[in-house]
Design a protein around this motif. Sequence first.
Motif, PDB file in Angstrom:
ATOM      1  N   ARG A  22       0.981  -1.172  -0.124  1.00  0.00           N
ATOM      2  CA  ARG A  22       0.115  -0.079  -0.065  1.00  0.00           C
ATOM      3  C   ARG A  22       0.963   1.390   0.036  1.00  0.00           C
ATOM      4  N   ILE A  23       1.958   1.334   0.754  1.00  0.00           N
ATOM      5  CA  ILE A  23       2.891   2.407   0.715  1.00  0.00           C
ATOM      6  C   ILE A  23       3.509   2.569  -0.371  1.00  0.00           C
ATOM      7  N   ARG A  24       3.828   1.374  -1.029  1.00  0.00           N
ATOM      8  CA  ARG A  24       4.659   1.505  -2.351  1.00  0.00           C
ATOM      9  C   ARG A  24       3.599   2.011  -3.440  1.00  0.00           C
ATOM     10  N   ARG A  25       2.385   1.253  -3.522  1.00  0.00           N
ATOM     11  CA  ARG A  25       1.380   2.032  -4.451  1.00  0.00           C
ATOM     12  C   ARG A  25       0.979   3.411  -4.507  1.00  0.00           C
ATOM     13  N   SER A  26       0.867   3.905  -3.100  1.00  0.00           N
ATOM     14  CA  SER A  26       0.610   5.366  -2.690  1.00  0.00           C
ATOM     15  C   SER A  26       1.775   6.146  -3.296  1.00  0.00           C
ATOM     16  N   THR A  27       3.047   5.790  -3.032  1.00  0.00           N
ATOM     17  CA  THR A  27       4.129   6.631  -3.548  1.00  0.00           C
ATOM     18  C   THR A  27       4.035   6.622  -4.910  1.00  0.00           C
ATOM     19  N   THR A  28       3.885   5.508  -5.545  1.00  0.00           N
ATOM     20  CA  THR A  28       3.806   5.457  -7.020  1.00  0.00           C
ATOM     21  C   THR A  28       2.848   6.328  -7.559  1.00  0.00           C
ATOM     22  N   LEU A  29       1.514   6.357  -7.177  1.00  0.00           N
ATOM     23  CA  LEU A  29       0.541   7.356  -7.366  1.00  0.00           C
ATOM     24  C   LEU A  29       0.926   8.646  -7.427  1.00  0.00           C
ATOM     25  N   ARG A  30       1.483   9.015  -6.298  1.00  0.00           N
ATOM     26  CA  ARG A  30       1.634  10.254  -5.863  1.00  0.00           C
ATOM     27  C   ARG A  30       2.889  10.917  -6.933  1.00  0.00           C
ATOM     28  N   GLY A  31       3.733   9.956  -7.119  1.00  0.00           N
ATOM     29  CA  GLY A  31       4.801  10.287  -8.084  1.00  0.00           C
ATOM     30  C   GLY A  31       4.454  10.536  -9.499  1.00  0.00           C
TER      31      GLY A  31
END
Length: 176
Positions: free
Chosen positions: A7-16
């Motif tokens: 979830r953290i990795r997905r959130s970071t990818t989406l924000r990027g």
Amino acid sequence: MNSWALRIRRSTTLRGALLVWLALVYTALWGDLSVANLLAGLVIGAIIIFALPLPRIPVNGRLYLPALAELFVTSVYYALESSFQIAWFAVRPAPPPVSGVLRVNLSTRSDLVLVLCTDLLNLIPGTMVLEINRPRCVVYVHVLDVSSDRAVEKFYLTTRRLERLLISAFEREVPR
């Protein structure tokens, strides 16, 4: 990898991805591709992302790509068709068509699909969503041509087809 880390990795990818998108939009609005505009776009995008975060939208099911592709093609077709219709209304030697407000009862359960449906209706020239009643799932739309039963029926068929494609693209059940 556990679900928390995913979830953290997905959130970071989406924000990027959102940050890059906002920087590109900012640069496109200035109309000048330069390092200064890209950097300013990144700074303003970061401010927007972190100072004004959007609420999470719960999405059930999975994205169904064939329905999404059909939705894209259908939306482009309807937008082109209605653009030609409006151009014809502008140049034809006749009085303007009768316009009116029509009520559309939608059957979606998703706020995301409701918003996307109203956005697509707004993109079709000659229509404008005036009001959304979320509890009843009713949308009131101003339509340029309601001069005949055929024109009204065509609008309702267009709306139903867009809604059906949106539901099949975004509200499909998750396979077990």
